[in-house]
Design a protein around this motif. Structure first.
Motif, PDB file in Angstrom:
ATOM      1  N   VAL A  49       0.852  -1.181   0.000  1.00 30.47           N
ATOM      2  CA  VAL A  49       0.000   0.000   0.000  1.00 30.47           C
ATOM      3  C   VAL A  49       0.890   1.234   0.000  1.00 30.47           C
ATOM      4  O   VAL A  49       1.703   1.426   0.909  1.00 30.47           O
ATOM      5  N   THR A  50       0.712   2.060  -0.990  1.00 36.67           N
ATOM      6  CA  THR A  50       1.531   3.276  -1.090  1.00 36.67           C
ATOM      7  C   THR A  50       0.871   4.469  -0.427  1.00 36.67           C
ATOM      8  O   THR A  50       1.549   5.359   0.065  1.00 36.67           O
ATOM      9  N   GLN A  51      -0.463   4.493  -0.370  1.00 38.94           N
ATOM     10  CA  GLN A  51      -1.159   5.619   0.231  1.00 38.94           C
ATOM     11  C   GLN A  51      -2.573   5.203   0.571  1.00 38.94           C
ATOM     12  O   GLN A  51      -3.218   4.460  -0.170  1.00 38.94           O
ATOM     13  N   ALA A  52      -3.063   5.680   1.733  1.00 35.68           N
ATOM     14  CA  ALA A  52      -4.446   5.454   2.163  1.00 35.68           C
ATOM     15  C   ALA A  52      -4.952   6.739   2.782  1.00 35.68           C
ATOM     16  O   ALA A  52      -4.407   7.201   3.792  1.00 35.68           O
ATOM     17  N   ASP A  53      -5.957   7.355   2.179  1.00 37.11           N
ATOM     18  CA  ASP A  53      -6.510   8.626   2.652  1.00 37.11           C
ATOM     19  C   ASP A  53      -7.852   8.381   3.317  1.00 37.11           C
ATOM     20  O   ASP A  53      -8.704   7.651   2.799  1.00 37.11           O
ATOM     21  N   PHE A  54      -8.041   9.006   4.476  1.00 36.65           N
ATOM     22  CA  PHE A  54      -9.289   8.914   5.208  1.00 36.65           C
ATOM     23  C   PHE A  54      -9.828  10.331   5.428  1.00 36.65           C
ATOM     24  O   PHE A  54      -9.060  11.286   5.563  1.00 36.65           O
ATOM     25  N   GLY A  55     -11.130  10.425   5.498  1.00 34.39           N
ATOM     26  CA  GLY A  55     -11.763  11.710   5.769  1.00 34.39           C
ATOM     27  C   GLY A  55     -12.534  11.671   7.066  1.00 34.39           C
ATOM     28  O   GLY A  55     -13.104  10.635   7.446  1.00 34.39           O
ATOM     29  N   ALA A  56     -12.548  12.776   7.801  1.00 35.15           N
ATOM     30  CA  ALA A  56     -13.266  12.888   9.067  1.00 35.15           C
ATOM     31  C   ALA A  56     -14.393  13.894   8.902  1.00 35.15           C
ATOM     32  O   ALA A  56     -14.185  15.007   8.401  1.00 35.15           O
ATOM     33  N   PHE A  57     -15.610  13.493   9.318  1.00 34.32           N
ATOM     34  CA  PHE A  57     -16.784  14.352   9.200  1.00 34.32           C
ATOM     35  C   PHE A  57     -17.434  14.467  10.575  1.00 34.32           C
ATOM     36  O   PHE A  57     -17.827  13.456  11.170  1.00 34.32           O
ATOM     37  N   PRO A  58     -17.540  15.654  11.136  1.00 33.70           N
ATOM     38  CA  PRO A  58     -18.160  15.813  12.459  1.00 33.70           C
ATOM     39  C   PRO A  58     -19.651  15.504  12.406  1.00 33.70           C
ATOM     40  O   PRO A  58     -20.354  15.901  11.475  1.00 33.70           O
ATOM     41  N   LEU A  59     -20.123  14.791  13.407  1.00 25.53           N
ATOM     42  CA  LEU A  59     -21.531  14.434  13.537  1.00 25.53           C
ATOM     43  C   LEU A  59     -22.089  15.031  14.815  1.00 25.53           C
ATOM     44  O   LEU A  59     -21.344  15.356  15.756  1.00 25.53           O
ATOM     45  N   GLU A  60     -23.392  15.151  14.858  1.00 29.49           N
ATOM     46  CA  GLU A  60     -24.056  15.717  16.032  1.00 29.49           C
ATOM     47  C   GLU A  60     -23.966  14.742  17.203  1.00 29.49           C
ATOM     48  O   GLU A  60     -24.171  13.533  17.045  1.00 29.49           O
ATOM     49  N   VAL A  61     -23.637  15.272  18.374  1.00 29.65           N
ATOM     50  CA  VAL A  61     -23.560  14.460  19.583  1.00 29.65           C
ATOM     51  C   VAL A  61     -24.912  14.493  20.275  1.00 29.65           C
ATOM     52  O   VAL A  61     -25.411  15.562  20.643  1.00 29.65           O
ATOM     53  N   GLU A  62     -25.532  13.345  20.411  1.00 27.79           N
ATOM     54  CA  GLU A  62     -26.843  13.254  21.038  1.00 27.79           C
ATOM     55  C   GLU A  62     -26.756  12.380  22.276  1.00 27.79           C
ATOM     56  O   GLU A  62     -25.861  11.548  22.415  1.00 27.79           O
ATOM     57  N   GLY A  63     -27.680  12.575  23.169  1.00 28.99           N
ATOM     58  CA  GLY A  63     -27.729  11.788  24.399  1.00 28.99           C
ATOM     59  C   GLY A  63     -29.154  11.451  24.765  1.00 28.99           C
ATOM     60  O   GLY A  63     -30.111  12.099  24.303  1.00 28.99           O
ATOM     61  N   ASN A  64     -29.308  10.425  25.578  1.00 25.47           N
ATOM     62  CA  ASN A  64     -30.626  10.017  26.032  1.00 25.47           C
ATOM     63  C   ASN A  64     -31.150  10.986  27.082  1.00 25.47           C
ATOM     64  O   ASN A  64     -30.391  11.491  27.918  1.00 25.47           O
ATOM     65  N   VAL A  65     -32.452  11.246  27.031  1.00 26.08           N
ATOM     66  CA  VAL A  65     -33.106  12.069  28.048  1.00 26.08           C
ATOM     67  C   VAL A  65     -33.499  11.145  29.201  1.00 26.08           C
ATOM     68  O   VAL A  65     -34.289  10.209  29.024  1.00 26.08           O
ATOM     69  N   LEU A  66     -32.913  11.385  30.371  1.00 31.14           N
ATOM     70  CA  LEU A  66     -33.147  10.528  31.524  1.00 31.14           C
ATOM     71  C   LEU A  66     -34.427  10.921  32.237  1.00 31.14           C
ATOM     72  O   LEU A  66     -34.690  12.104  32.457  1.00 31.14           O
ATOM     73  N   HIS A  67     -35.232   9.919  32.592  1.00 33.50           N
ATOM     74  CA  HIS A  67     -36.410  10.191  33.415  1.00 33.50           C
ATOM     75  C   HIS A  67     -35.990  10.605  34.823  1.00 33.50           C
ATOM     76  O   HIS A  67     -36.632  11.441  35.456  1.00 33.50           O
ATOM     77  N   VAL A  68     -34.898   9.991  35.309  1.00 32.82           N
ATOM     78  CA  VAL A  68     -34.304  10.392  36.591  1.00 32.82           C
ATOM     79  C   VAL A  68     -32.901  10.888  36.259  1.00 32.82           C
ATOM     80  O   VAL A  68     -32.011  10.093  35.972  1.00 32.82           O
ATOM     81  N   PRO A  69     -32.692  12.200  36.256  1.00 34.31           N
ATOM     82  CA  PRO A  69     -31.403  12.756  35.783  1.00 34.31           C
ATOM     83  C   PRO A  69     -30.261  12.529  36.761  1.00 34.31           C
ATOM     84  O   PRO A  69     -29.795  13.444  37.436  1.00 34.31           O
ATOM     85  N   VAL A  70     -29.802  11.286  36.864  1.00 25.50           N
ATOM     86  CA  VAL A  70     -28.649  10.934  37.691  1.00 25.50           C
ATOM     87  C   VAL A  70     -27.766   9.987  36.894  1.00 25.50           C
ATOM     88  O   VAL A  70     -28.235   9.294  35.987  1.00 25.50           O
ATOM     89  N   ILE A  71     -26.502   9.960  37.213  1.00 26.65           N
ATOM     90  CA  ILE A  71     -25.558   9.029  36.600  1.00 26.65           C
ATOM     91  C   ILE A  71     -24.787   8.322  37.707  1.00 26.65           C
ATOM     92  O   ILE A  71     -24.630   8.847  38.823  1.00 26.65           O
ATOM     93  N   HIS A  72     -24.319   7.123  37.388  1.00 24.55           N
ATOM     94  CA  HIS A  72     -23.511   6.322  38.313  1.00 24.55           C
ATOM     95  C   HIS A  72     -22.117   6.260  37.716  1.00 24.55           C
ATOM     96  O   HIS A  72     -21.858   5.520  36.762  1.00 24.55           O
ATOM     97  N   ALA A  73     -21.191   7.061  38.250  1.00 23.11           N
ATOM     98  CA  ALA A  73     -19.881   7.203  37.631  1.00 23.11           C
ATOM     99  C   ALA A  73     -18.824   7.421  38.693  1.00 23.11           C
ATOM    100  O   ALA A  73     -19.121   7.714  39.861  1.00 23.11           O
ATOM    101  N   ALA A  74     -17.555   7.260  38.265  1.00 20.54           N
ATOM    102  CA  ALA A  74     -16.420   7.498  39.165  1.00 20.54           C
ATOM    103  C   ALA A  74     -16.228   8.998  39.346  1.00 20.54           C
ATOM    104  O   ALA A  74     -16.071   9.738  38.380  1.00 20.54           O
ATOM    105  N   VAL A  75     -16.237   9.436  40.593  1.00 16.94           N
ATOM    106  CA  VAL A  75     -16.116  10.855  40.930  1.00 16.94           C
ATOM    107  C   VAL A  75     -14.722  11.107  41.495  1.00 16.94           C
ATOM    108  O   VAL A  75     -14.314  10.435  42.456  1.00 16.94           O
ATOM    109  N   PRO A  76     -13.963  12.044  40.934  1.00 14.28           N
ATOM    110  CA  PRO A  76     -12.667  12.401  41.533  1.00 14.28           C
ATOM    111  C   PRO A  76     -12.883  13.081  42.884  1.00 14.28           C
ATOM    112  O   PRO A  76     -13.541  14.116  42.976  1.00 14.28           O
ATOM    113  N   LEU A  77     -12.329  12.478  43.924  1.00 14.35           N
ATOM    114  CA  LEU A  77     -12.440  13.057  45.262  1.00 14.35           C
ATOM    115  C   LEU A  77     -11.303  14.030  45.553  1.00 14.35           C
ATOM    116  O   LEU A  77     -11.505  15.036  46.231  1.00 14.35           O
ATOM    117  N   ALA A  78     -10.128  13.731  45.066  1.00 18.50           N
ATOM    118  CA  ALA A  78      -8.972  14.595  45.322  1.00 18.50           C
ATOM    119  C   ALA A  78      -7.854  14.232  44.365  1.00 18.50           C
ATOM    120  O   ALA A  78      -7.734  13.079  43.928  1.00 18.50           O
TER     121      ALA A  78
END
Length: 279
Positions: A49-78
């Motif tokens: 392979v002498t050359q391989a070109d790729f293109g990047a196209f930005p897409l809209e970032v969407e998220g789910n609407v939570l019925h209970v707006p809380v997340i369970h995630a690692a929180v930095p304490l310090a």
């Protein structure tokens, strides 16, 4: 006569020809078993392979609407910086003429954060580890020798947190609570029946993550002989550890209490209510 018996058999009316028994096709059976699995893809030749070109196209970032707006995630304490001053004495296996290079790597064997009794914004941090040193030196023979040695260290420190940890709920050492009833005579406990309550409360652990290390070191060479060789090294080091403390928590994305008048009990509130009722 023996060949005759192979192809003819004796009956009441005389001799009858018998066909030669067919051999079992073992290869066909094996082939049937192999055909039951998907054969691997045959690897072909690779092209240059002498050359391989790729293109990047930005897409809209969407998220789910939570019925209970809380997340369970690692929180930095310090995020903290710990400083330690160490002094180590190292004896080389053979006399050295010159130190060429010393490579150093820090390894933590324990980094335990224990909830402190001082409050939910403090933890007691217990750290043990070692500095692995790879010493390369010349002994005057024209060859470079290699020597590995570990320098252990330990640290105990109380840390103030930037974000509060979850309150630690404790369980009793003997988690069996008995309820006894009076006997019909009302003079003693009923010996024929009893009830009990068992409970355990589990807390999310506080995790420790090593981010970076710095070592500021001075090496003092000792025990020179008449030829100018030495085999003793006294190291004075300033060790910096950069750590991050994390805890998995349930985090509210917004304050739901401002948007609703009535609110159900949370899990921790219900657990505390049960504990208060049986203790």
């Amino acid at each position: 006569m023996n060949n005759y018996k192979k192809y003819f058999k004796k009956t009441r009316t005389g001799f009858e020809s018998c066909s030669k028994p067919e051999k079992k096709d073992v290869g066909a059976k094996k082939q049937a078993v192999v055909q039951g699995k998907c054969p691997p893809l045959k690897q072909g030749d690779q092209a240059d392979v002498t050359q391989a070109d790729f293109g990047a196209f930005p897409l809209e970032v969407e998220g789910n609407v939570l019925h209970v707006p809380v997340i369970h995630a690692a929180v930095p304490l310090a995020e903290i910086e710990l400083t330690a001053n160490l002094e180590a004495k190292i004896t080389l296996p053979t006399p050295a003429k010159e130190i060429k290079n010393i490579r150093k790597n820090v390894f933590l064997t324990q980094c335990k954060a224990v909830p402190s009794l001082s409050g939910t914004n403090f933890v007691s941090l217990f750290i043990t580890g070692f500095i692995h040193k790879n010493i390369q030196y010349a002994d005057g023979s024209g060859y470079i020798r290699d020597y590995e040695v570990d320098v252990p260290f330990s640290c105990n420190q109380t840390i103030e947190l930037a974000n509060l940890r979850d309150p630690a709920l404790t369980s009793l050492k003997n988690t069996v609570l008995e309820r006894r009833e009076l006997a019909q005579s009302k003079h003693s406990a009923d010996q024929c029946q009893y009830s009990q309550v068992n409970f355990e409360v589990f807390n999310e652990p506080i995790e420790c993550k090593l981010l970076a290390t710095f070592i500021n070191e001075v090496d003092i060479l000792k025990k020179y002989d008449k030829r100018g060789h030495f085999n003793k090294i006294t190291e004075k080091m300033e060790l910096l550890l950069f750590l991050k403390l994390l805890q998995v928590q349930q985090v509210a994305l917004n304050d739901r209490r401002d948007h609703c008048e009535t609110r159900n009990q949370s899990v921790m509130e219900r657990i505390q209510q049960l504990r208060d009722g049986i203790e």
